[in-house]
Design an enzyme around this catalytic site. Structure first.
Site, PDB file in Angstrom:
ATOM      1  N   LYS A 188       0.910  -1.155   0.000  1.00 55.44           N
ATOM      2  CA  LYS A 188       0.000   0.000   0.000  1.00 55.44           C
ATOM      3  C   LYS A 188       0.944   1.198   0.000  1.00 55.44           C
ATOM      4  CE  LYS A 188      -2.459   3.281   1.804  1.00 55.44           C
ATOM      5  NZ  LYS A 188      -1.945   4.643   1.528  1.00 55.44           N
ATOM      6  N   GLY A 198       4.432   3.751  10.891  1.00 50.72           N
ATOM      7  CA  GLY A 198       3.716   5.027  10.849  1.00 50.72           C
ATOM      8  C   GLY A 198       3.205   5.402  12.222  1.00 50.72           C
ATOM      9  N   SER A 199       2.021   6.022  12.248  1.00 52.45           N
ATOM     10  CA  SER A 199       1.487   6.554  13.505  1.00 52.45           C
ATOM     11  C   SER A 199       0.879   5.454  14.370  1.00 52.45           C
ATOM     12  CB  SER A 199       0.404   7.589  13.187  1.00 52.45           C
ATOM     13  OG  SER A 199      -0.687   6.948  12.558  1.00 52.45           O
ATOM     14  N   GLY A 234      -2.810   4.888  13.224  1.00 50.84           N
ATOM     15  CA  GLY A 234      -2.933   4.089  12.004  1.00 50.84           C
ATOM     16  C   GLY A 234      -2.601   2.629  12.261  1.00 50.84           C
ATOM     17  N   GLY A 235      -1.474   2.393  12.935  1.00 48.39           N
ATOM     18  CA  GLY A 235      -1.043   1.016  13.209  1.00 48.39           C
ATOM     19  C   GLY A 235      -2.057   0.287  14.064  1.00 48.39           C
ATOM     20  N   GLU A 282       5.315  -0.887  13.424  1.00 50.68           N
ATOM     21  CA  GLU A 282       6.338  -0.104  14.120  1.00 50.68           C
ATOM     22  C   GLU A 282       5.775   1.304  14.205  1.00 50.68           C
ATOM     23  OE1 GLU A 282       8.899   2.562  14.380  1.00 50.68           O
ATOM     24  OE2 GLU A 282      10.050   1.714  12.699  1.00 50.68           O
ATOM     25  N   CYS A 291      12.094   7.588  13.758  1.00 50.65           N
ATOM     26  CA  CYS A 291      11.404   6.918  14.866  1.00 50.65           C
ATOM     27  C   CYS A 291      12.295   6.810  16.091  1.00 50.65           C
ATOM     28  CB  CYS A 291      10.898   5.553  14.431  1.00 50.65           C
ATOM     29  SG  CYS A 291      12.056   4.677  13.410  1.00 50.65           S
ATOM     30  N   GLU A 307       4.489  11.411  21.542  1.00 51.29           N
ATOM     31  CA  GLU A 307       5.517  11.686  20.541  1.00 51.29           C
ATOM     32  C   GLU A 307       5.228  13.015  19.837  1.00 51.29           C
ATOM     33  OE1 GLU A 307       7.630   9.234  16.917  1.00 51.29           O
ATOM     34  OE2 GLU A 307       5.465   9.197  16.970  1.00 51.29           O
TER      35      GLU A 307
HETATM   36  P1  NAP Z   1       0.128   7.320   9.167  1.00 52.18           P
HETATM   37  O1  NAP Z   1      -0.820   8.442   9.159  1.00 52.18           O
HETATM   38  O2  NAP Z   1      -0.013   6.303  10.237  1.00 52.18           O
HETATM   39  O3  NAP Z   1       0.019   6.606   7.731  1.00 52.18           O
HETATM   40  C1  NAP Z   1       0.779   5.456   7.389  1.00 52.18           C
HETATM   41  C2  NAP Z   1      -0.020   4.605   6.408  1.00 52.18           C
HETATM   42  O4  NAP Z   1      -1.131   4.018   7.081  1.00 52.18           O
HETATM   43  C3  NAP Z   1      -0.602   5.399   5.254  1.00 52.18           C
HETATM   44  O5  NAP Z   1      -0.568   4.585   4.107  1.00 52.18           O
HETATM   45  C4  NAP Z   1      -2.022   5.661   5.685  1.00 52.18           C
HETATM   46  O6  NAP Z   1      -2.915   5.807   4.610  1.00 52.18           O
HETATM   47  C5  NAP Z   1      -2.352   4.406   6.457  1.00 52.18           C
HETATM   48  N1  NAP Z   1      -3.321   4.636   7.535  1.00 52.18           N
HETATM   49  C6  NAP Z   1      -3.233   5.570   8.522  1.00 52.18           C
HETATM   50  N2  NAP Z   1      -4.302   5.492   9.328  1.00 52.18           N
HETATM   51  C7  NAP Z   1      -5.072   4.489   8.845  1.00 52.18           C
HETATM   52  C8  NAP Z   1      -6.329   3.931   9.244  1.00 52.18           C
HETATM   53  N3  NAP Z   1      -6.994   4.381  10.307  1.00 52.18           N
HETATM   54  N4  NAP Z   1      -6.837   2.921   8.513  1.00 52.18           N
HETATM   55  C9  NAP Z   1      -6.172   2.461   7.431  1.00 52.18           C
HETATM   56  N5  NAP Z   1      -4.995   2.948   7.000  1.00 52.18           N
HETATM   57  C10 NAP Z   1      -4.456   3.961   7.705  1.00 52.18           C
HETATM   58  O7  NAP Z   1       1.615   7.818   9.246  1.00 52.18           O
HETATM   59  P2  NAP Z   1       2.386   8.867   8.333  1.00 52.18           P
HETATM   60  O8  NAP Z   1       1.555   9.342   7.206  1.00 52.18           O
HETATM   61  O9  NAP Z   1       3.626   8.208   8.014  1.00 52.18           O
HETATM   62  O10 NAP Z   1       2.727  10.060   9.304  1.00 52.18           O
HETATM   63  C11 NAP Z   1       1.779  10.654  10.145  1.00 52.18           C
HETATM   64  C12 NAP Z   1       2.321  10.687  11.563  1.00 52.18           C
HETATM   65  O11 NAP Z   1       2.750   9.379  11.958  1.00 52.18           O
HETATM   66  C13 NAP Z   1       3.549  11.523  11.772  1.00 52.18           C
HETATM   67  O12 NAP Z   1       3.272  12.873  11.951  1.00 52.18           O
HETATM   68  C14 NAP Z   1       4.151  10.891  12.985  1.00 52.18           C
HETATM   69  O13 NAP Z   1       3.539  11.380  14.140  1.00 52.18           O
HETATM   70  C15 NAP Z   1       3.849   9.449  12.854  1.00 52.18           C
HETATM   71  N6  NAP Z   1       4.992   8.651  12.345  1.00 52.18           N
HETATM   72  C16 NAP Z   1       5.759   7.999  13.231  1.00 52.18           C
HETATM   73  C17 NAP Z   1       6.813   7.222  12.780  1.00 52.18           C
HETATM   74  C18 NAP Z   1       7.656   6.480  13.739  1.00 52.18           C
HETATM   75  O14 NAP Z   1       8.472   5.717  13.283  1.00 52.18           O
HETATM   76  N7  NAP Z   1       7.494   6.638  15.012  1.00 52.18           N
HETATM   77  C19 NAP Z   1       7.097   7.119  11.431  1.00 52.18           C
HETATM   78  C20 NAP Z   1       6.297   7.810  10.530  1.00 52.18           C
HETATM   79  C21 NAP Z   1       5.235   8.561  11.021  1.00 52.18           C
HETATM   80  P3  NAP Z   1      -3.150   7.234   3.858  1.00 52.18           P
HETATM   81  O15 NAP Z   1      -2.162   7.199   2.743  1.00 52.18           O
HETATM   82  O16 NAP Z   1      -4.557   7.217   3.420  1.00 52.18           O
HETATM   83  O17 NAP Z   1      -2.860   8.291   4.834  1.00 52.18           O
END
Ligand code: NAP
Length: 507
Positions: free
Chosen positions: A183, A240-241, A244-245, A264, A301, A392
């Site tokens: 994805k 990711g977040s 989301g995870g 993660e 991260c 975070e």
């Molecule tokens: P994200 O919002 O969690 O998105 C990652 C992936 O998961 C994207 O493909 C997203 O789809 C999908 N997703 C997110 N929420 C979902 C849900 N409820 N149901 C289904 N799929 C979902 O993370 P991000 O875009 O990488 O960054 C956003 C925030 O995540 C950052 O600001 C940061 O706080 C955190 N982050 C943390 C780390 C870490 O390693 N700690 C790394 C990256 C990001 P879409 O494409 O539709 O959004």
């Protein structure tokens, strides 16, 4: 060449009418390509193909899979400058980082290629029969590891190459014998498509079955959820977040057949600095940590988001020095306006809590998507009573906690959520008294760094990149290093099988 289409197996496909563009945060403009979100029909087609491909791919020798992984590495390199320029235009990250991350991605693919060229990684065991054992004979039992089936990988925003389309999750799953459906991350769909085209080329050149890899674009809540719910998908990798995870983890757990989600997620990576360390190396630590907090615009991260000290006559000077040095480093571009928006609002949320003092923040006018670095401080007592300070803040931010004594410092560590890393900065004279801190930290993190910085994750066999929830959804596994392959296999035993029917490696 970027087409804006999905790869459904080796075929480009764009049946959907929903499109999105990626964004150049440095120029503050949209990039030109339109990317077509996959339809649910295309999602199903990709999974059916993967399931079909699995029947053949699981039996392909490790040597052939190794050739496939090495070929992916070669094809990624062959994408040349188009990949580097696309990466930069979709992430705002500089050329050096693009080239470095491409090197890391290639190294990861080659590491897994080396790993699976032999069968040792499967940890096969043989218990031979003892027919005359009393009171009952012992059977012949031989154990190996077998792949789970099609794996869905969610690409990470902050590593468009190394944790994305052909990143560690994809490389380890393909190495294990599982087909992969990515994805793609909406922030870097062009980079994703280019890398996907390299994987497809490598699959064709090395004779892999069609469907061993697909690349799907579209909203996580639509195509991502459909992929995780699909009955023929058998595991998920995510970076990711936490929200989301966790959402994907819950969806996977509620399926009629629950499947593992290796997510993660967030981490604030506590750093413990002893009184002796501050007394002896205050200026050096402040410089090193100013660099670590701001490295990659704090979008790692393993960013050091929490620094724990014991308050004494040197502490305030150290905090002031750290804050000044961090904010003196020129602000850098963030990955996307939404990441910047979240950084500013999460930073403001922590800093507005009672007892938190902002020591330094970049306040002058900065470019649209650049990050205003911030260092704040709070007492251990206030930190302990307010979990809002434990969240975070993804970006160049760190909160320095002033504990009143070592007992409170240990209490702070014990009260933290699970973390990827913990770091201890200490002098030799501290060694005899560190056991309580080490024990408390070991219970909360996946890796402890001694007299170093948490940023920078070596790709090697001994690396653990994971930790207790919410750092990762399953602390028993690592997402970095060749050990990551274990997430995609299950143990399997043959009992009393004739030699003719056993895999070669079990004879
Ligand atoms: P994200 O919002 O969690 O998105 C990652 C992936 O998961 C994207 O493909 C997203 O789809 C999908 N997703 C997110 N929420 C979902 C849900 N409820 N149901 C289904 N799929 C979902 O993370 P991000 O875009 O990488 O960054 C956003 C925030 O995540 C950052 O600001 C940061 O706080 C955190 N982050 C943390 C780390 C870490 O390693 N700690 C790394 C990256 C990001 P879409 O494409 O539709 O959004």
């Amino acid at each position: 060449m970027i087409t804006g289409k999905n790869f459904i197996g080796n075929k480009l496909s764009a049946k959907g009418t929903d499109t999105h563009k990626t964004f150049n945060p440095k120029l503050n403009v949209e990039n030109s390509f339109d990317f077509h979100a996959a339809t649910l029909e295309e999602v199903d087609e990709a999974v059916q193909l993967a399931s079909q491909a699995f029947k053949e791919y699981r039996k392909i020798s490790g040597k052939k899979r190794s050739e496939f992984l090495n070929a992916i590495a070669d094809e990624i390199l062959a994408l040349g400058d188009e990949l580097v320029q696309t990466y930069m235009s979709e992430s705002g990250l500089p050329e050096g980082r693009a080239i470095g991350e491409r090197g890391r991605t290639i190294f990861q693919l080659q590491s897994f290629a080396n790993l699976v060229a032999s069968e040792n990684w499967k940890q096969n065991t043989i218990d031979e029969a003892i027919p005359n054992r009393l009171p009952i004979p012992k059977d012949d039992i031989r154990k190996t590891s077998i792949p789970l089936g099609p794996v869905v990988v969610f690409a990470a925003s902050n590593f468009p190459l190394a944790f994305s389309t052909a990143g560690g999750d994809t490389a380890s799953a393909l190495a294990s014998g599982c087909p992969v459906i990515v994805k793609s991350h909406s922030m870097h769909s062009g980079t994703g498509e280019l890398v996907a085209s390299a994987i497809i080329k490598a699959a064709e050149k090395t004779g892999m079955p069609n469907g061993v890899f697909s690349n799907i674009t579209g909203s996580g809540r639509i195509v991502g959820v459909a992929l995780v719910k699909h009955p023929k998908v058998k595991a998920v990798g995510f970076t990711g977040s936490i929200s989301g995870g966790r959402a994907l983890f819950d969806i996977a757990a509620k399926r009629p057949e629950p499947i593992p989600v290796f997510a993660e997620m967030g981490s604030i990576n506590p750093v413990i600095i002893t009184e002796n360390s501050i007394a002896k190396k205050s200026a050096e630590i402040a410089s090193t940590y100013a660099g670590s907090i701001t490295m990659g615009t704090g979008q790692f991260c393993t960013n050091p988001g929490l620094i724990l000290t014991i308050e004494n006559e040197n502490t305030n000077e150290f905090i002031k020095d750290l804050a000044e040095k961090a904010t003196a480093i020129a602000p850098q571009c963030m990955l996307h306006p939404n990441i910047k928006r979240d950084f500013v609002s999460n930073g403001a949320s922590v800093s507005s809590q009672s007892g938190v003092e902002v020591v330094a923040v970049i306040e002058e006018e900065i470019e649209a998507n650049f990050a205003p670095t911030q260092v704040s401080t709070v007492s251990g007592t206030d930190f302990l009573t307010n979990p809002k300070m434990h969240q975070e803040v993804f970006g160049p931010f760190s909160l320095v906690v002033r504990c009143k004594n070592e007992a409170q410092l240990v209490e702070v560590i014990e009260g933290l959520e699970g973390q990827l890393t913990g770091t201890i900065l200490a002098e030799e004279e501290d060694y005899a008294n560190l056991s309580e801190i080490v024990d408390a930290l070991q219970n909360r993190v996946g890796r402890i760094i001694f007299n170093g910085v948490p940023t920078g994750v070596e790709v090697c066999e001994s690396m653990t990149h994971g930790g207790p929830y919410p750092a990762s959804s399953d602390s028993r596994f690592t997402a970095v290093g060749v050990g990551a392959i274990k997430r995609w296999v299950r143990p399997f035993s043959f009992q009393d099988f004739p030699k003719e029917l056993l895999p070669q490696s079990l004879i």
